[in-house]
Enzyme design. Structure first.
Site, PDB file in Angstrom:
ATOM      1  CG  HIS A 137     -50.619 -24.729 -16.601  1.00 22.27           C
ATOM      2  ND1 HIS A 137     -50.304 -25.555 -17.653  1.00 22.27           N
ATOM      3  CD2 HIS A 137     -51.625 -23.949 -17.018  1.00 22.27           C
ATOM      4  CE1 HIS A 137     -51.092 -25.285 -18.660  1.00 22.27           C
ATOM      5  NE2 HIS A 137     -51.899 -24.317 -18.303  1.00 22.27           N
ATOM      6  CG  HIS A 141     -48.617 -21.356 -19.309  1.00 23.02           C
ATOM      7  ND1 HIS A 141     -49.183 -21.183 -18.082  1.00 23.02           N
ATOM      8  CD2 HIS A 141     -49.620 -21.194 -20.203  1.00 23.02           C
ATOM      9  CE1 HIS A 141     -50.473 -20.921 -18.221  1.00 23.02           C
ATOM     10  NE2 HIS A 141     -50.763 -20.942 -19.503  1.00 23.02           N
ATOM     11  CB  CYS A 195     -66.134 -21.851 -25.590  1.00 25.36           C
ATOM     12  SG  CYS A 195     -65.259 -22.516 -24.155  1.00 25.36           S
ATOM     13  CB  CYS A 237     -62.014 -21.760 -26.353  1.00 29.19           C
ATOM     14  SG  CYS A 237     -62.252 -23.493 -25.996  1.00 29.19           S
ATOM     15  CB  CYS A 242     -66.155 -26.270 -24.132  1.00 29.85           C
ATOM     16  SG  CYS A 242     -64.386 -26.233 -24.434  1.00 29.85           S
ATOM     17  CG  HIS A 269     -62.425 -24.590 -21.208  1.00 31.35           C
ATOM     18  ND1 HIS A 269     -62.181 -24.431 -22.559  1.00 31.35           N
ATOM     19  CD2 HIS A 269     -61.345 -24.109 -20.568  1.00 31.35           C
ATOM     20  CE1 HIS A 269     -60.999 -23.868 -22.719  1.00 31.35           C
ATOM     21  NE2 HIS A 269     -60.471 -23.662 -21.548  1.00 31.35           N
ATOM     22  CE  LYS A 276     -57.627 -30.447 -21.158  1.00 29.47           C
ATOM     23  NZ  LYS A 276     -57.681 -29.492 -22.157  1.00 29.47           N
ATOM     24  CE  LYS A 315     -56.939 -24.102 -11.367  1.00 25.12           C
ATOM     25  NZ  LYS A 315     -57.497 -22.887 -11.881  1.00 25.12           N
TER      26      LYS A 315
HETATM   27  N1  MSP Z   1     -53.910 -16.392 -24.584  1.00 22.23           N
HETATM   28  C1  MSP Z   1     -53.914 -17.446 -25.522  1.00 22.23           C
HETATM   29  C2  MSP Z   1     -52.718 -17.333 -26.478  1.00 22.23           C
HETATM   30  C3  MSP Z   1     -52.671 -16.062 -27.274  1.00 22.23           C
HETATM   31  S1  MSP Z   1     -51.295 -16.061 -28.355  1.00 22.23           S
HETATM   32  C4  MSP Z   1     -51.531 -14.728 -29.319  1.00 22.23           C
HETATM   33  C5  MSP Z   1     -53.827 -18.793 -24.814  1.00 22.23           C
HETATM   34  N2  MSP Z   1     -53.370 -18.783 -23.553  1.00 22.23           N
HETATM   35  S2  MSP Z   1     -53.197 -20.092 -22.644  1.00 22.23           S
HETATM   36  O1  MSP Z   1     -52.748 -19.614 -21.370  1.00 22.23           O
HETATM   37  O2  MSP Z   1     -54.386 -20.869 -22.665  1.00 22.23           O
HETATM   38  O3  MSP Z   1     -52.089 -20.941 -23.335  1.00 22.23           O
HETATM   39  C6  MSP Z   1     -50.783 -20.412 -23.540  1.00 22.23           C
HETATM   40  C7  MSP Z   1     -49.863 -21.466 -24.149  1.00 22.23           C
HETATM   41  O4  MSP Z   1     -49.722 -22.553 -23.241  1.00 22.23           O
HETATM   42  C8  MSP Z   1     -50.409 -22.047 -25.453  1.00 22.23           C
HETATM   43  O5  MSP Z   1     -49.363 -22.251 -26.374  1.00 22.23           O
HETATM   44  C9  MSP Z   1     -50.979 -23.380 -25.006  1.00 22.23           C
HETATM   45  O6  MSP Z   1     -51.002 -24.341 -26.006  1.00 22.23           O
HETATM   46  C10 MSP Z   1     -49.998 -23.751 -23.932  1.00 22.23           C
HETATM   47  N3  MSP Z   1     -50.577 -24.722 -23.024  1.00 22.23           N
HETATM   48  C11 MSP Z   1     -51.567 -24.521 -22.128  1.00 22.23           C
HETATM   49  N4  MSP Z   1     -51.834 -25.725 -21.527  1.00 22.23           N
HETATM   50  C12 MSP Z   1     -51.031 -26.691 -22.009  1.00 22.23           C
HETATM   51  C13 MSP Z   1     -50.764 -28.030 -21.689  1.00 22.23           C
HETATM   52  N5  MSP Z   1     -51.412 -28.705 -20.781  1.00 22.23           N
HETATM   53  N6  MSP Z   1     -49.764 -28.628 -22.373  1.00 22.23           N
HETATM   54  C14 MSP Z   1     -48.985 -27.964 -23.277  1.00 22.23           C
HETATM   55  N7  MSP Z   1     -49.207 -26.718 -23.575  1.00 22.23           N
HETATM   56  C15 MSP Z   1     -50.314 -26.078 -23.063  1.00 22.23           C
HETATM   57  O7  MSP Z   1     -54.141 -19.786 -25.419  1.00 22.23           O
END
Ligand code: MSP
Length: 471
Positions: A18, A21, A124, A127, A143, A146, A293, A296
């Site tokens: 998304h 990422h 959680c 998280c 949480c 979530h 935020k 879904k």
């Molecule tokens: N798997 C862990 C990271 C492990 S690193 C050793 C994780 N995954 S995640 O899929 O939840 O998030 C991956 C990255 O995407 C993180 O840097 C997270 O902050 C970023 N983002 C996820 N959702 C986001 C937004 N809505 N906005 C900006 N960044 C976000 O955490």
């Protein structure tokens, strides 16, 4: 030439990529391209976090074998990174056999700081994090990220003795041996560090099967964050290989929501392994939709593939690197995106290129020698401080200045009046300006920058189709 190692957070593969990422990849890619422009040797890691209950449960829900599920999703993330034009050099999956073996070796090396004890408390799964009683109370048992009640755990786990490293971590953060950006987050992390208990780093197999087995204990599986954080060094070959040419990392890009893992548990693990600490942890904000935020249940999730499909890689990079703040939460809205596309990319830059190249061609103007370009100190300072949005703004001001210069100097009037010498001087100045600004744009908009460079080299040729057709 310096060796520079840049990393990105590895996303969980329990869903599709998304927009959030994308930020890690784009910031890291901009940094990487800039470092390459300076002549440095860059390694840029990306990867996927594939273990843990969250992923296991999702695969089960979909009735797909979990390995198949993670294989499919890992591929989607790789494709996504390519679509963003991000040039990583190394991709790590936490289900890679090499990674798993190396994480087990890391565990063994940490064993002086590991002990077995009972954990009774909260967790959680969203998280993938243990929750302290204080947090439980503050959030009334649910949480906030979530919207799910915390789960009660009462189980035997291995613990990592964070207490052995707290003082040293505090010192490393305060002295900026490890620099946390934005700097205002430093205080917040120091407070969290003070409140952090020892970290539970395993789960009984009865509770978690999808993970790396703890060495020499068939009843326990590693906690996902131990496994995941290790990726940054296993991908370089640790502990089988000497990684000192690229480690410590020059910059690790993460979202603010996972900064705590990267500035508390991660440094503690590195200290226990006797490895140096990363130089900078850059944390970006969250992407919101109309101030909310993305979720879904609200139904406001923006699909990055739709944005990419409609407007292309360069427009995506433009918006997310310039209109999304590097460090703070920012909004994505289609309106803002489309305004930025039409008014800025198409008008300010696309039209400028078209207009100037057409004028040059019409008047038979070309540069005899490619201009010497010096990258301004102000831009370099901003890039070195990871203030990418500000550096992009700085470059964009220059784009707008060229537009102003054209309006002021009116080369078409000079052409009409047959003032050839003056015209040629003005065009030379403008082409030099655009070549210079183009260099500054290249870490942000690499494809566009390549196109512009080709247009203004030797015989200047306007593009056959506009760089950014108006939508
Ligand atoms: N798997 C862990 C990271 C492990 S690193 C050793 C994780 N995954 S995640 O899929 O939840 O998030 C991956 C990255 O995407 C993180 O840097 C997270 O902050 C970023 N983002 C996820 N959702 C986001 C937004 N809505 N906005 C900006 N960044 C976000 O955490």
């Amino acid at each position: 030439m310096e060796k520079i190692y840049i990393t990105t957070a590895i996303p969980y593969v329990n869903g599709v990529p998304h927009v959030g990422h994308a930020l890690d990849y784009l910031l890291a890619d901009t940094c990487s391209r800039y470092q390459k422009m300076l002549g440095n040797d860059v390694r840029f890691q990306a990867g996927t976090d594939e273990h843990g209950n969250k992923i296991f449960q999702k695969a089960k829900e979909l009735n797909v074998p979990v390995q198949e599920y993670v294989d499919e999703n890992a591929k989607k993330f790789q494709d996504f990174i390519h679509l963003l034009g991000a040039e990583y050099t190394d991709f790590v999956r936490t289900t890679d056999k090499d990674h798993e073996k190396r994480v087990q070796e890391i565990w063994k090396k940490l064993s002086d700081h590991i002990y077995l004890a009972k954990y009774e408390g909260w967790y959680c799964t969203g998280c993938e994090r243990y929750i302290t009683d204080k947090e439980y109370e503050e959030n009334h048992g649910v949480c906030p990220d979530h919207q799910k009640p915390y789960e009660k755990l009462a189980e035997e786990n291995y613990y990592f003795r964070l207490a052995d490293f707290k003082d040293k971590i505090r010192e490393a953060i305060s002295s900026h041996e490890i620099l946390i950006l934005p700097e205002f987050r430093e205080k917040e992390i120091l407070k969290l560090l003070d409140d952090s208990p020892d970290v539970s780093i395993s789960r009984p197999k009865s509770q978690l099967t999808w993970g790396v087995p703890v060495p020499d204990d068939e009843n326990q599986v590693m906690y996902v964050w131990m496994d995941a954080l290790s990726n940054y060094i296993t991908v370089l070959g640790y502990p089988d290989k000497d990684i000192s040419d690229f480690w410590p990392a020059y910059a690790q890009f993460v979202g603010k929501d996972i900064l705590r893992f990267h500035t508390i548990l991660w440094p503690a693990m590195l200290m226990a392994l006797g490895l140096p600490l990363p130089k900078t942890i850059v944390s970006h904000g969250m992407i919101l939709v109309n101030g909310q935020k993305m979720s879904k249940s609200i139904g406001n999730v923006v699909d990055p593939l739709e944005v990419l499909d409609k407007h292309g890689t360069e427009a995506f990079r433009y918006y997310f690197l310039r209109h999304i703040d590097t460090f703070a939460d920012s909004d994505f809205t289609w309106d803002k995106f489309e305004d930025a596309y039409n008014n800025e990319l198409a008008n300010d830059l696309g039209n400028l290129v078209q207009r100037l190249a057409t004028m040059c061609k019409k008047n038979g103007f070309s540069l005899s020698d490619a201009p010497e370009i010096e990258i301004s100190k102000e831009y370099q300072d901003l890039m070195n401080e990871f203030r990418f949005k500000d550096a992009f703004d700085f470059a964009w001001d220059k784009v707008q200045n060229i537009n102003k210069k054209i309006d002021d100097k009116k080369p078409w009037v000079l052409a009409k009046e047959n003032k050839e010498k003056e015209l040629s001087e003005v065009l030379k100045e403008l082409v030099t300006d655009i070549t210079e600004v183009n260099k500054l744009l290249s870490p942000f908009l690499p494809e566009t920058s390549d196109k512009i460079a080709k247009i203004f080299v030797n015989e200047i040729m306007p593009p056959e189709t506009p760089l950014f057709p108006k939508k």
